[in-house]
Design a protein around this motif. Structure first.
Motif, PDB file in Angstrom:
ATOM      1  N   GLY A 129      -0.009  17.451   4.374  1.00  0.00           N
ATOM      2  CA  GLY A 129       0.679  16.463   5.219  1.00  0.00           C
ATOM      3  C   GLY A 129       0.353  15.020   4.892  1.00  0.00           C
ATOM      4  N   GLU A 175     -11.320   5.695   6.307  1.00  0.00           N
ATOM      5  CA  GLU A 175     -12.506   6.572   6.301  1.00  0.00           C
ATOM      6  C   GLU A 175     -13.676   5.919   7.039  1.00  0.00           C
ATOM      7  OE1 GLU A 175     -13.567   7.941   2.394  1.00  0.00           O
ATOM      8  OE2 GLU A 175     -11.764   9.190   2.231  1.00  0.00           O
ATOM      9  N   TYR A 209       1.920   8.503   8.227  1.00  0.00           N
ATOM     10  CA  TYR A 209       2.412   9.877   8.409  1.00  0.00           C
ATOM     11  C   TYR A 209       3.752   9.912   9.161  1.00  0.00           C
ATOM     12  CZ  TYR A 209      -2.469  10.629   7.266  1.00  0.00           C
ATOM     13  OH  TYR A 209      -3.697  10.591   6.663  1.00  0.00           O
ATOM     14  N   ALA A 255      -5.216   8.168  -3.192  1.00  0.00           N
ATOM     15  CA  ALA A 255      -6.285   7.230  -2.830  1.00  0.00           C
ATOM     16  C   ALA A 255      -7.467   7.986  -2.230  1.00  0.00           C
ATOM     17  CB  ALA A 255      -5.752   6.195  -1.833  1.00  0.00           C
ATOM     18  N   ARG A 256      -7.175   8.951  -1.359  1.00  0.00           N
ATOM     19  CA  ARG A 256      -8.266   9.724  -0.723  1.00  0.00           C
ATOM     20  C   ARG A 256      -9.043  10.520  -1.779  1.00  0.00           C
ATOM     21  NH1 ARG A 256      -6.868  11.723   4.542  1.00  0.00           N
ATOM     22  NH2 ARG A 256      -8.685  13.058   4.323  1.00  0.00           N
ATOM     23  N   LEU A 313     -11.288   8.099  -3.761  1.00  0.00           N
ATOM     24  CA  LEU A 313     -12.441   7.696  -2.949  1.00  0.00           C
ATOM     25  C   LEU A 313     -13.473   8.818  -2.884  1.00  0.00           C
ATOM     26  CD1 LEU A 313     -10.567   5.869  -0.068  1.00  0.00           C
ATOM     27  CD2 LEU A 313     -12.174   4.812  -1.648  1.00  0.00           C
ATOM     28  N   ALA A 362       0.811  -1.229   0.000  1.00  0.00           N
ATOM     29  CA  ALA A 362       0.000   0.000   0.000  1.00  0.00           C
ATOM     30  C   ALA A 362       0.840   1.272   0.000  1.00  0.00           C
ATOM     31  CB  ALA A 362      -0.950  -0.005   1.194  1.00  0.00           C
ATOM     32  N   SER A 363       2.160   1.133   0.162  1.00  0.00           N
ATOM     33  CA  SER A 363       3.021   2.314   0.104  1.00  0.00           C
ATOM     34  C   SER A 363       3.678   2.472  -1.269  1.00  0.00           C
ATOM     35  CB  SER A 363       4.112   2.225   1.172  1.00  0.00           C
ATOM     36  OG  SER A 363       3.549   2.133   2.445  1.00  0.00           O
ATOM     37  N   SER A 364       3.532   1.474  -2.138  1.00  0.00           N
ATOM     38  CA  SER A 364       4.161   1.550  -3.467  1.00  0.00           C
ATOM     39  C   SER A 364       3.392   2.520  -4.349  1.00  0.00           C
ATOM     40  CB  SER A 364       4.162   0.169  -4.133  1.00  0.00           C
ATOM     41  OG  SER A 364       4.916  -0.733  -3.365  1.00  0.00           O
ATOM     42  N   LEU A 365       4.135   3.156  -5.261  1.00  0.00           N
ATOM     43  CA  LEU A 365       3.495   4.173  -6.097  1.00  0.00           C
ATOM     44  C   LEU A 365       2.954   3.607  -7.405  1.00  0.00           C
ATOM     45  CD1 LEU A 365       5.898   7.186  -5.481  1.00  0.00           C
ATOM     46  CD2 LEU A 365       3.690   6.725  -4.428  1.00  0.00           C
ATOM     47  N   ALA A 423      -3.463   0.774  -1.558  1.00  0.00           N
ATOM     48  CA  ALA A 423      -3.543   2.070  -0.872  1.00  0.00           C
ATOM     49  C   ALA A 423      -4.985   2.563  -0.820  1.00  0.00           C
ATOM     50  CB  ALA A 423      -2.663   3.096  -1.583  1.00  0.00           C
ATOM     51  N   VAL A 424      -5.711   2.386  -1.903  1.00  0.00           N
ATOM     52  CA  VAL A 424      -7.121   2.806  -1.927  1.00  0.00           C
ATOM     53  C   VAL A 424      -7.911   2.017  -0.878  1.00  0.00           C
ATOM     54  CG1 VAL A 424      -9.245   2.835  -3.311  1.00  0.00           C
ATOM     55  CG2 VAL A 424      -7.077   3.581  -4.329  1.00  0.00           C
ATOM     56  N   PRO A 462     -10.208  11.072   8.835  1.00  0.00           N
ATOM     57  CA  PRO A 462      -9.385   9.916   8.429  1.00  0.00           C
ATOM     58  C   PRO A 462      -7.923  10.042   8.849  1.00  0.00           C
ATOM     59  CG  PRO A 462     -10.806  10.580   6.626  1.00  0.00           C
ATOM     60  CD  PRO A 462     -10.986  11.618   7.699  1.00  0.00           C
ATOM     61  N   GLU A 463      -7.390  11.255   8.767  1.00  0.00           N
ATOM     62  CA  GLU A 463      -5.963  11.422   9.087  1.00  0.00           C
ATOM     63  C   GLU A 463      -5.689  11.322  10.586  1.00  0.00           C
ATOM     64  OE1 GLU A 463      -7.861  13.452   7.333  1.00  0.00           O
ATOM     65  OE2 GLU A 463      -7.625  15.553   7.921  1.00  0.00           O
ATOM     66  N   GLU A 485      -7.058   3.339   2.585  1.00  0.00           N
ATOM     67  CA  GLU A 485      -7.656   4.655   2.848  1.00  0.00           C
ATOM     68  C   GLU A 485      -9.169   4.566   3.004  1.00  0.00           C
ATOM     69  OE1 GLU A 485      -5.797   7.135   3.813  1.00  0.00           O
ATOM     70  OE2 GLU A 485      -4.185   5.711   3.456  1.00  0.00           O
ATOM     71  N   GLN A 486      -9.767   3.662   2.258  1.00  0.00           N
ATOM     72  CA  GLN A 486     -11.211   3.463   2.401  1.00  0.00           C
ATOM     73  C   GLN A 486     -11.527   2.937   3.813  1.00  0.00           C
ATOM     74  OE1 GLN A 486     -13.002   0.882  -0.549  1.00  0.00           O
ATOM     75  NE2 GLN A 486     -14.914   2.018  -0.374  1.00  0.00           N
ATOM     76  N   PHE A 490      -1.163   0.783  -5.635  1.00  0.00           N
ATOM     77  CA  PHE A 490      -2.183   1.810  -5.466  1.00  0.00           C
ATOM     78  C   PHE A 490      -3.547   1.201  -5.098  1.00  0.00           C
ATOM     79  CE2 PHE A 490      -5.059   5.170  -7.187  1.00  0.00           C
ATOM     80  CZ  PHE A 490      -4.745   6.115  -6.229  1.00  0.00           C
ATOM     81  N   PRO A 506       0.775  11.825   2.849  1.00  0.00           N
ATOM     82  CA  PRO A 506       1.820  11.372   1.925  1.00  0.00           C
ATOM     83  C   PRO A 506       1.258  10.591   0.734  1.00  0.00           C
ATOM     84  CG  PRO A 506       1.734   9.929   3.821  1.00  0.00           C
ATOM     85  CD  PRO A 506       0.713  10.991   4.053  1.00  0.00           C
ATOM     86  N   CYS A 507       2.129  10.314  -0.231  1.00  0.00           N
ATOM     87  CA  CYS A 507       1.784   9.460  -1.380  1.00  0.00           C
ATOM     88  C   CYS A 507       1.917   8.001  -0.937  1.00  0.00           C
ATOM     89  CB  CYS A 507       2.742   9.689  -2.537  1.00  0.00           C
ATOM     90  SG  CYS A 507       2.763  11.385  -3.116  1.00  0.00           S
ATOM     91  N   PRO A 508       1.094   7.090  -1.409  1.00  0.00           N
ATOM     92  CA  PRO A 508      -0.018   7.335  -2.333  1.00  0.00           C
ATOM     93  C   PRO A 508      -1.357   7.524  -1.629  1.00  0.00           C
ATOM     94  CG  PRO A 508       0.386   4.984  -2.165  1.00  0.00           C
ATOM     95  CD  PRO A 508       1.347   5.650  -1.208  1.00  0.00           C
ATOM     96  N   ALA A 509      -1.321   7.739  -0.287  1.00  0.00           N
ATOM     97  CA  ALA A 509      -2.586   7.883   0.444  1.00  0.00           C
ATOM     98  C   ALA A 509      -3.374   9.092  -0.073  1.00  0.00           C
ATOM     99  CB  ALA A 509      -2.309   8.021   1.937  1.00  0.00           C
TER     100      ALA A 509
END
Lengths: 378, 77
Positions: free
Chosen positions: B12, A51, A230, B20-21, B24, A32-35, A43-44, A61-62, A47-48, A40, B14-17
């Motif tokens: 603040g 949320e 973060y 993704a946000r 969504l 999930a950290s790969s670009l 990562a989605v 979320p943050e 992040e879902q 990705f 970061p990628c790729p979060a």
């Protein structure tokens, strides 16, 4: 027929959770950290999940940080805030009935020069807001009081304690592993700065949890390494577990909690009607929907649990994290009960899948087993 | 007349979060919608626009504000 009544220790994952996780296990392999686009997708999903979980406690979320579970979240909340103090050290307030993953970190911090106050509880296991206020000093920087107790199920006045802490400019952490999705948690209304959540207590997978950290709260990381979360919690995302956790949150409903509470009351009523000399620990009214804790006069908890185990009924004596200890429950002792009484405590915890038929069978087994053990003793 | 454009502040994040946000958020919105995002300069600005365009969304405006950027995104139909 096996009857699992130890859902405060852990729950059976919901099939919908397993299905959601299965979509990632061995199929979507990205980090999930790969670009790149494979990462990705993960990562989605992460992040879902963030949320969904944030929404359930009215957070952003943050403010949601994924961890390996409740123990890590509790350790991080307490040590992470303490470590920002540097040489100042200072004073922490906890209750006597916290989970070991709160009590042990503060005991460790005491050895590092911090001062800790352990506030007591009343006979129902409720912390007094006045006692927390009295324990505060100019050096107090953190209060950690659980949302609900894992052994006796008592709900704590977190909203009032949160308000007090906000007035006194003291950080407030609450361990909500047992109450999450069963009781409403509103981090804004309840003035919460740090909240511990766990997945496997709500029919999610084991090995994943959350620490809510209010925006603006400074905390030292516990896990150093990559820049995940973060930069505050290093470690490759456990994507499938995170997805499973959020699915469990989506599934958990108020209706389930109401149904379980009805069954809990039915169980308490039956036990009290059928067995003499029984004590219900905790509060009758301020109690989690799924936890019941009884002691039966002249009956030790461990042999009772062992005999019921042989009959296919699974309960516990105290928390799963201290179930192997020969020490009496620190929670029941804090209710100002005798050590003998604390040795007699057994915890029965229901789930959304517990049935009335199972409860009836369990009550009959309790009746026979308690009677048998009393005859041996008397 | 359409209402104000929603703003997603990813300061603040970061990628790729961050990407993704945004995806969504766009997925929750009706087609042809606009979304303003606040992004940090540097890696987020290098990665996010490309990842959004890969998904078919259009960046219809970009404005630098100190060490941050404000991007207006049009959701793909």
């Amino acid at each position: 027929m096996k009857i699992y009544l130890d859902n405060a220790a852990t729950t059976v994952p919901d099939p919908r959770v397993i299905k959601a996780m299965d979509a990632f296990l061995g199929k979507r392999v990205g980090n999930a950290s790969s670009l790149h686009s494979v990462g990705f997708q993960a990562a989605v999903a992460v992040e879902q999940a963030r949320e969904i979980i944030a929404g359930r406690i009215h957070a952003r979320p943050e403010e949601i940080y994924f961890t390996s579970g409740g123990t890590e979240s509790n350790n991080w909340a307490i040590k992470g805030i303490a470590f920002t103090r540097g040489r100042k050290k200072g004073h922490i307030i906890v209750s006597e009935i916290e989970h070991p993953s709160v009590l042990e970190p503060v005991r460790w911090l005491e050895k590092q020069g911090f001062r800790v106050s352990y506030v007591g509880v009343d006979r129902e296991g409720i912390v007094s807001v006045g006692d927390v206020r009295k324990a505060m000093t100019a050096k107090t920087f953190l209060v950690s009081i659980m949302h609900a107790n894992n052994e006796i199920g008592t709900l704590q006045p977190v909203s009032e304690i949160g308000r007090l802490c906000r007035e006194e400019r003291v950080f407030f952490h609450t361990d909500a592993c047992q109450s999450f999705t069963k009781e409403n948690i509103d981090v804004r209304c309840d003035s919460l700065d740090l909240v511990t959540l766990s997945s496997h207590k709500i029919h999610g997978p084991r090995g994943v949890g959350v620490l809510y950290i209010r925006g603006g709260v400074k905390i030292e990381p516990m896990m150093h390494g990559g820049k995940q979360e973060y930069g505050k919690r290093a470690g490759t995302y456990n994507t499938e577990a995170i997805v499973g956790f959020s699915k469990a949150v989506e599934i958990a409903s108020v209706g389930d909690a109401v149904k379980v509470a009805r069954l809990r009351d039915y169980f308490i009523g039956k036990i009290e009607a059928k067995i003499e000399d029984v004590v219900l620990y905790g509060s009758r009214h301020k109690r989690l929907c799924h936890i019941v804790n009884f002691a039966f006069k002249d009956v030790e908890g461990k042999p009772l649990a062992a005999l019921l185990n042989k009959k296919g009924i699974f309960i516990s004596t105290g928390s799963a994290c201290s179930a192997n200890s020969l020490e009496p429950s620190h929670v029941v002792l804090a209710l100002q009960m005798s050590a003998a009484s604390a040795h007699g405590a057994v915890r029965i915890s229901l789930s959304k899948w517990t049935t009335k038929k199972e409860i009836d069978r369990a009550v009959a087994s309790f009746q026979r087993t308690v009677d048998h053990l009393r005859k041996l003793k008397r | 007349m359409k209402g104000p454009v929603e703003v997603l502040d990813l300061t603040g994040v970061p990628c790729p979060a961050n990407s993704a946000r945004i995806l969504l958020k766009l997925a929750q919105r009706a087609g042809d919608t606009l979304l303003d995002i606040i992004l940090d300069d540097g890696e987020p600005m290098e990665n996010v626009p490309a990842s959004l365009e890969d998904e078919g969304h259009k960046i219809v405006a970009r404005e630098r504000k100190g060490k941050q950027w404000k991007l207006r995104i049009q959701k793909s139909l």
